[in-house]
Motif scaffolding. Structure first.
Motif, PDB file in Angstrom:
ATOM      1  N   THR A   1      86.680  86.721  23.009  1.00  0.00           N
ATOM      2  CA  THR A   1      86.487  86.108  24.321  1.00  0.00           C
ATOM      3  C   THR A   1      86.160  87.157  25.378  1.00  0.00           C
TER       4      THR A   1
ATOM      5  N   SER B   1      79.350  74.793  26.596  1.00  0.00           N
ATOM      6  CA  SER B   1      80.724  74.596  27.086  1.00  0.00           C
ATOM      7  C   SER B   1      81.515  75.904  27.048  1.00  0.00           C
ATOM      8  N   THR B   2      81.263  76.698  26.014  1.00  0.00           N
ATOM      9  CA  THR B   2      81.940  78.002  25.903  1.00  0.00           C
ATOM     10  C   THR B   2      81.437  78.946  26.987  1.00  0.00           C
TER      11      THR B   2
ATOM     12  N   ARG C   1      83.173  80.403  34.503  1.00  0.00           N
ATOM     13  CA  ARG C   1      84.166  79.942  35.488  1.00  0.00           C
ATOM     14  C   ARG C   1      85.266  80.978  35.671  1.00  0.00           C
ATOM     15  N   THR C   2      85.695  81.564  34.560  1.00  0.00           N
ATOM     16  CA  THR C   2      86.738  82.594  34.649  1.00  0.00           C
ATOM     17  C   THR C   2      86.245  83.795  35.453  1.00  0.00           C
TER      18      THR C   2
ATOM     19  N   ARG D   1      82.908  77.994  30.365  1.00  0.00           N
ATOM     20  CA  ARG D   1      84.303  78.407  30.518  1.00  0.00           C
ATOM     21  C   ARG D   1      84.385  79.897  30.878  1.00  0.00           C
TER      22      ARG D   1
END
Length: 262
Positions: free
Chosen positions: A4, A34-35, A41-42, A38
């Motif tokens: 990640t 979608s990954t 956004r972080t 995410r």
């Protein structure tokens, strides 16, 4: 490194090349949208990425603020000192590190030679701007308009017959220094002392400091000192890479040993 974190960090160099939309980011990472969303956004929550009105993403202001803060807190002397000591141990001569502040060049570090003869120089002392090798390196790196303005307001004391006599000669020598990437003071300040200098560069390629090797004629001749140019430039480049966290500067090609003109 976690997958990640690795993916999130991979987004930053992508956006450094320009804004990208969600699909482009996902395709670059090889993940589902979608990954990618995410991860974006972080990064956005931490100010490292910003979403524009056109829904594309670019690097965030927080990233630039962090980079600026890190650069301001870098201590070039702390980074350079072990390299200066190693160079001194290899060559045995006096090694200096200098920086420019308000158009004045000051020594900020010094490693003494291994022989009894000592140079009269000390940390915090300004150098002779028109003749010192470290000064020529730093002044040569200034934009042309600044170089000319500085040369116009300098005095040109004739410390020795080899001192730079006037602004025209100074600017001509600075042009040479700028082109070759290193400078010399061959008896220009003291007839018995010779010196070679090279720049320490930051991430933007500009000189943040200059380092030099100096020795008296009674120890080595000017020609012998000039053979140390490759070693000096390798050391300056090593400091530059550690300071900037980047690859060798394009102008850091090693010079061939030089010979003093009679």
């Amino acid at each position: 490194m976690s997958q990640t974190v690795d993916r999130a960090l991979s987004i930053l160099p992508l956006l450094a090349r320009g804004p990208a939309d969600l699909g482009q980011v996902a395709a670059s990472l090889g993940v589902h949208k979608s990954t990618a969303l995410r991860l974006l956004r972080t990064l956005h929550e931490h100010g490292l990425v910003h979403r524009q009105r056109d829904q594309r993403y670019r690097l965030g202001a927080r990233l630039f603020a962090l980079a600026q803060e890190a650069a301001e807190n870098l201590d070039v002397r702390e980074i350079a000192h072990p390299h200066l000591v190693a160079l001194g141990e290899q060559c045995g001569h006096t090694v200096h590190l200098a920086v420019m502040e308000d158009h004045e060049v000051l020594y900020i570090d010094k490693v003494e030679s291994r022989y009894p003869v000592r140079m009269y120089s000390r940390i915090g002392k300004p150098v002779a701007l028109t003749v010192a090798a470290v000064a020529k390196v730093l002044v040569a790196d200034l934009p042309e308009a600044e170089r000319r303005a500085l040369a116009d307001r300098l005095d040109f004391p004739l410390y020795t017959p080899r001192s730079v006599p006037n602004a025209a000669a100074f600017l001509k020598e600075l042009a040479t220094v700028r082109e070759q990437g290193w400078a010399t003071d061959l008896g220009g300040h003291e007839e018995s002392i010779n010196c070679v200098g090279a720049p320490v560069r930051g991430a933007d390629g500009r000189a943040v400091a200059a380092m030099s090797v100096s020795a008296p004629n009674v120890v080595v001749s000017a020609d012998e000192l000039l053979t140390l140019l490759p070693l000096l430039c390798r050391t300056a480049d090593a400091i530059s890479r550690e300071y900037s966290g980047g690859p060798p500067h394009p102008g850091s090609a090693l010079p061939a040993p030089q010979k003093v003109n009679p």
